[in-house]
Design a protein around this motif. Structure first.
Motif, mmCIF file in Angstrom:
data_model
loop_
_atom_site.group_PDB
_atom_site.id
_atom_site.type_symbol
_atom_site.label_atom_id
_atom_site.label_comp_id
_atom_site.label_asym_id
_atom_site.label_seq_id
_atom_site.Cartn_x
_atom_site.Cartn_y
_atom_site.Cartn_z
ATOM 1 N N ILE A 116 0.598 -0.923 -0.018
ATOM 2 C CA ILE A 116 0.099 0.463 -0.212
ATOM 3 C C ILE A 116 1.052 1.678 -0.037
ATOM 4 O O ILE A 116 1.511 1.573 1.171
ATOM 5 N N THR A 117 0.761 1.987 -1.359
ATOM 6 C CA THR A 117 2.016 3.271 -1.533
ATOM 7 C C THR A 117 0.555 4.606 -1.108
ATOM 8 O O THR A 117 -0.416 4.478 -1.516
ATOM 9 N N LYS A 143 -2.185 -1.231 -4.759
ATOM 10 C CA LYS A 143 -2.636 -0.803 -3.686
ATOM 11 C C LYS A 143 -1.840 0.902 -3.865
ATOM 12 O O LYS A 143 -1.743 1.383 -3.235
ATOM 13 N N LEU A 144 -2.263 1.612 -4.743
ATOM 14 C CA LEU A 144 -2.078 2.700 -5.027
ATOM 15 C C LEU A 144 -3.581 4.296 -4.347
ATOM 16 O O LEU A 144 -4.009 3.533 -4.444
ATOM 17 N N SER A 145 -2.169 5.643 -4.077
ATOM 18 C CA SER A 145 -3.007 6.001 -3.432
ATOM 19 C C SER A 145 -4.853 7.201 -4.453
ATOM 20 O O SER A 145 -3.668 6.799 -5.594
ATOM 21 N N HIS A 190 3.032 -4.274 3.214
ATOM 22 C CA HIS A 190 3.994 -3.927 3.255
ATOM 23 C C HIS A 190 3.208 -1.806 3.060
ATOM 24 O O HIS A 190 2.761 -1.928 1.761
ATOM 25 N N PHE A 191 3.292 -0.954 4.021
ATOM 26 C CA PHE A 191 2.039 0.159 3.907
ATOM 27 C C PHE A 191 3.652 0.683 4.164
ATOM 28 O O PHE A 191 4.161 1.106 5.073
ATOM 29 N N GLU A 215 6.056 1.925 6.968
ATOM 30 C CA GLU A 215 7.383 2.892 6.940
ATOM 31 C C GLU A 215 6.148 3.893 7.384
ATOM 32 O O GLU A 215 5.564 4.386 6.086
ATOM 33 N N LEU A 216 6.348 5.469 8.135
ATOM 34 C CA LEU A 216 5.761 5.851 8.468
ATOM 35 C C LEU A 216 5.887 7.019 8.353
ATOM 36 O O LEU A 216 6.113 7.880 7.007
ATOM 37 N N GLY A 217 6.203 8.229 9.811
ATOM 38 C CA GLY A 217 7.305 9.974 9.294
ATOM 39 C C GLY A 217 6.706 10.520 10.504
ATOM 40 O O GLY A 217 8.039 9.449 11.391
#
Length: 470
Positions: A116-117, A143-145, A190-191, A215-217
């Motif tokens: 998921i990107t 899965k795209l935004s 994978h997100f 992978e967050l922020g």
């Protein structure tokens, strides 16, 4: 926009589930061929990719090449060069106690993967992570935004020219479609996105004990020492902060500056921003736009609230709703209750926080969640090591910014609130693989020494093991 129905998603999922066992058996050479074909298709479609990114972000062709296309090409070439080595069994070395055992790690695909990107780098992020996933031998639903439709179309077109749908499928959708995907059982998820959504992903994955990479922020700080070349550091910070209009997960979120540099750094920011983008950045061909009105409104509201609470705009501050434009903005004296200081900014607003002693700056960092990145600017190696030793971050870059993600032999990932697991290069391949421990006993089996019934001989053998190896 019309998204796939839930039944269509189920059909794709079932096709891939059926095909996963076969894809797992693809030799490294075949995976390499697929990645080479993907690289070729990307090169052929460069103009289309640039045009799509301009439509979604008003992003210049050169910035699209640097931050999106080149990043994918470099990753693909690195994987292609190393896939043969990475997929081989790796010896873990010899042990005196296990002289007759050949011990090694076998890298097997995890199986069926959901990736998921997000929207901020809609070409780079899907393809970089998919490349590692394919190298490891998995099937994947990507899965795209929904917020970057023009880039999504070219991503889907390229991937359909390389992979059949039962190997790689590209889906778009909103909350309903994503929620349904998360209800299905995958071998790895994978997100890339916000910590808030990361918690939802983690909760959904836990129901099937699915392995995850998040992978967050978060609020990635830049810490400046007093001995720096101010102009060079400011130029570095301007590029790192305002590339892609600040919509970068590892962009410096705020900068911690020694108080004695206050007047100088503020003046240099004004001068260098004018040098970078001209007197009116809305006319700069190099400056991107905010992705959509929702994000634009969020950022304008935060900036307006900050000014009402007494913040000082050092440079910038202009906005244009029709253009989804926010001028590169540097701001000081921001209230700690304002969202610019409590949440990840993810836009072209750059707060300066002044400190007296370095331990004050370190406390400021440590009072917040662990960031995805931390930047240190100093000519003093002791200063740099002190900051690293007493803080925690997913990655750190000294006397530069953003480049750590480009290094082919460094992992990318966060820690706690900023992420779980690592990606890119070897670390991406490993994340999508299961490291299977194998102990291959040759000749005499060691376990025979512990055979029933236990006896004095067994006791003496155990005592000998404790004496030699304990």
């Amino acid at each position: 926009m019309e998204y796939p129905s839930l039944s269509e998603i189920d059909k794709i999922y079932a096709l891939q589930q059926k095909n996963t066992a076969e894809i797992k058996q693809l030799p490294a050479s075949k995976r390499e061929q697929l990645l080479r074909k993907l690289l070729t298709k990307i090169k052929e479609a460069e103009n289309e990719i640039q045009a799509a990114l301009y439509q979604d972000f008003h992003k210049s062709a050169l910035e699209s090449t640097i931050t999106e296309i080149l990043a994918v090409e470099m990753e693909l070439k690195h994987i292609i060069k190393n896939i043969g080595k990475w997929t081989k069994d790796k010896s873990v070395g010899w042990s005196a106690m296990f002289t007759n055992v050949k011990a090694y790690l076998h890298y097997e695909p995890k199986g069926h993967v959901l990736i998921i990107t997000p929207w901020n780098y809609p070409f780079q992020l899907p393809l970089v992570h998919l490349a590692a996933c394919i190298a490891a031998g998995n099937t994947a639903i990507l899965k795209l935004s929904e917020f970057s439709p023009h880039t999504n179309r070219i991503v889907k077109k390229i991937l359909q020219e390389v992979f059949p749908e039962d190997h790689v499928a590209v889906l778009e959708g909103e909350v309903k479609e994503t929620t349904h995907l998360l209800s299905l059982r995958f071998d790895h998820i994978h997100f890339t996105g916000s910590p808030a959504v990361g918690k939802i992903i983690m909760e959904a994955a836990s129901k099937n004990l699915t392995d995850i990479t998040l992978e967050l922020g978060g609020k990635s700080p830049a810490v400046l020492d007093r001995n720096i070349n101010v102009r060079r550091v400011v130029q570095n910070l301007i590029w790192a902060k305002f590339v892609n209009a600040g919509q970068t997960c590892i962009a410096p979120d705020y900068v911690l500056v020694p108080r004695q540099l206050k007047s100088e750094i503020e003046q240099v920011f004004r001068e260098e921003l004018r040098e970078a983008f001209g007197r009116d950045a809305i006319n700069s061909p190099d400056y991107a736009r905010i992705i959509n009105k929702k994000q634009f409104d969020r950022l304008v509201e935060a900036l307006t609230d900050a000014k009402h609470l007494g913040a000082q705009v050092i440079s910038g501050g202009a906005t244009d709703e029709k253009e989804l434009y926010i001028e590169p903005t540097v701001i000081g004296q921001v209230a700690m209750t304002n969202s610019l200081m409590t949440e990840e900014i993810f836009g072209p607003i750059f707060p300066i926080v002044y400190y007296s002693q370095i331990d004050e700056a370190i406390k400021f960092i440590n009072d917040r969640e662990k960031p995805l990145a931390l930047y240190v600017f100093s000519n003093d190696g002791i200063f740099n090591k002190h900051v690293i030793r007493y803080t925690s971050a997913g990655s750190t870059c000294i006397n530069d910014a953003l480049i750590q993600i480009m290094h082919p032999k460094l992992p990318f990932g966060g820690v706690n609130n900023s992420g779980i697991g690592q990606s890119t290069g070897w670390y991406g391949f490993r994340a999508f693989s299961h490291e299977r421990a194998v102990a291959d006993a040759k000749g005499f089996p060691l376990s025979k020494m512990f055979w029933f019934p236990y006896s004095e001989r067994t006791h003496k053998f155990v005592q000998w093991i404790r004496k030699i190896f304990g």
